[in-house]
Design a protein around this motif. Structure first.
Motif, PDB file in Angstrom:
ATOM      1  N   CYS A   1     -94.844 -50.928  28.987  1.00  0.00           N
ATOM      2  CA  CYS A   1     -94.248 -51.905  28.517  1.00  0.00           C
ATOM      3  C   CYS A   1     -94.887 -53.098  28.116  1.00  0.00           C
ATOM      4  O   CYS A   1     -95.706 -53.381  28.868  1.00  0.00           O
ATOM      5  CB  CYS A   1     -93.234 -52.416  29.854  1.00  0.00           C
TER       6      CYS A   1
ATOM      7  N   CYS B   1     -95.027 -56.150  30.685  1.00  0.00           N
ATOM      8  CA  CYS B   1     -95.744 -56.219  31.860  1.00  0.00           C
ATOM      9  C   CYS B   1     -96.659 -55.324  32.039  1.00  0.00           C
ATOM     10  O   CYS B   1     -97.537 -55.225  32.983  1.00  0.00           O
ATOM     11  CB  CYS B   1     -94.569 -55.710  33.137  1.00  0.00           C
TER      12      CYS B   1
ATOM     13  N   CYS C   1     -87.897 -54.617  34.630  1.00  0.00           N
ATOM     14  CA  CYS C   1     -89.248 -54.928  34.252  1.00  0.00           C
ATOM     15  C   CYS C   1     -89.361 -56.418  35.105  1.00  0.00           C
ATOM     16  O   CYS C   1     -88.623 -57.207  35.361  1.00  0.00           O
ATOM     17  CB  CYS C   1     -89.311 -55.306  32.896  1.00  0.00           C
TER      18      CYS C   1
ATOM     19  N   HIS D   1     -85.675 -50.044  31.781  1.00  0.00           N
ATOM     20  CA  HIS D   1     -87.256 -50.952  32.234  1.00  0.00           C
ATOM     21  C   HIS D   1     -87.230 -52.280  31.663  1.00  0.00           C
ATOM     22  O   HIS D   1     -87.109 -53.250  32.106  1.00  0.00           O
ATOM     23  CB  HIS D   1     -88.461 -50.114  32.125  1.00  0.00           C
TER      24      HIS D   1
HETATM   25 ZN   LIG Z   1     -92.318 -54.052  31.883  1.00  0.00          ZN
END
Ligand SMILES: [Zn+2]
Length: 267
Positions: A142, A145, A159, A154
């Motif tokens: 991702c 993050c 997230c 997510h």
């Molecule tokens: Zn994330």
């Protein structure tokens, strides 16, 4: 009660037949890019560049059918071969029912409505979604993050970065829901809250704009290597929602000073 000659009901009613609002060529409603870029020969030959989805295709007994007038005009070699591809892809992937059932929020722009609909159908081009379609990507984590794989649920819900954004948005709206694991859970919860139809429209729009702003922040990181900041996304949601609500809903009487403290003050 009337706003600018529109009855409140007309204003609030969930519009049906969203295929009449999504522009076939110019809105990103199907696949990874606008169809004007995916099928340029057909687009070039089409006199109606702003045609809607409902103008171009319909569903008969579960099958997607292309409007004949459009197909007949495809008279170059490139356009004819594109038509074959269009038919094949639509047969496999378009579900008109899903388009018609999409819950519309008229004070939020069409592109933002479409994004939420794509998230609900898991049609957003996250890194993991691209890998599933055999597109080579080195890093599937991702971008916000760098912890988990980037799936739609997510990125938009689970997230840590998004969690920070949602927490601030809920606090701003003075709503304190329990944790969510998916966009569907957020939408189901929204239906269940005790609030006027008007309030629900407002909250649904906020959810759309929050997803939109998260997606923008994610793309800024991916394509411009910017540093994602929760505070910026939250500020963006507040100002975009104010502008759109003020200029798209006929409620030009709303005040920024009040809105930024608590947007539901208008109810
Ligand atoms: Zn994330």
């Amino acid at each position: 009660m009337r706003f600018n000659d529109k009855s409140l009901n007309e204003f609030l009613t969930c519009k049906v037949g969203n295929g009449k609002r999504i522009r076939f060529w110019k809105d990103l409603w199907f696949g990874e890019k606008q169809l004007m870029y995916r099928w340029p020969a057909l687009f070039a030959g089409d006199r109606d560049k702003n045609a809607t989805v409902a103008d171009k295709i319909k569903q008969v007994e579960g099958r997607v059918i292309l409007d004949e007038r459009w197909v007949i005009r495809a008279d170059t070699v490139a356009a004819v071969s594109e038509i074959a591809v269009v038919k094949k892809s639509f047969r496999k992937e378009v579900n008109m029912q899903q388009i018609q059932q999409m819950k519309w929020v008229s004070w939020v722009p069409i592109k933002v409505n479409i994004l939420l609909w794509r998230i609900e159908m898991d049609r957003v081009a996250t890194r993991l979604a691209l890998v599933k379609r055999n597109i080579q990507i080195q890093d599937t984590s991702c971008p916000l993050c760098n912890v988990d794989a980037e799936t739609s649920s997510h990125l938009f819900v689970n997230c840590g970065f998004s969690y920070g954004v949602w927490s601030d948005i809920w606090a701003w709206c003075k709503l304190y829901p329990v944790g969510f694991n998916s966009i569907k859970e957020i939408l189901t919860w929204m239906e269940s809250i005790q609030m006027s139809v008007w309030g629900k429209k407002l909250i649904r729009g906020m959810v759309m704009i929050t997803c939109w702003s998260l997606w923008k922040e994610r793309n800024n990181k991916v394509f411009h290597d910017s540093t994602p900041k929760v505070i910026e996304v939250v500020a963006n949601v507040k100002s975009l929602s104010f502008l759109w609500f003020k200029y798209r809903s006929s409620r030009s009487d709303i005040e920024w000073n009040e809105w930024v403290k608590y947007p539901l003050y208008i109810l």
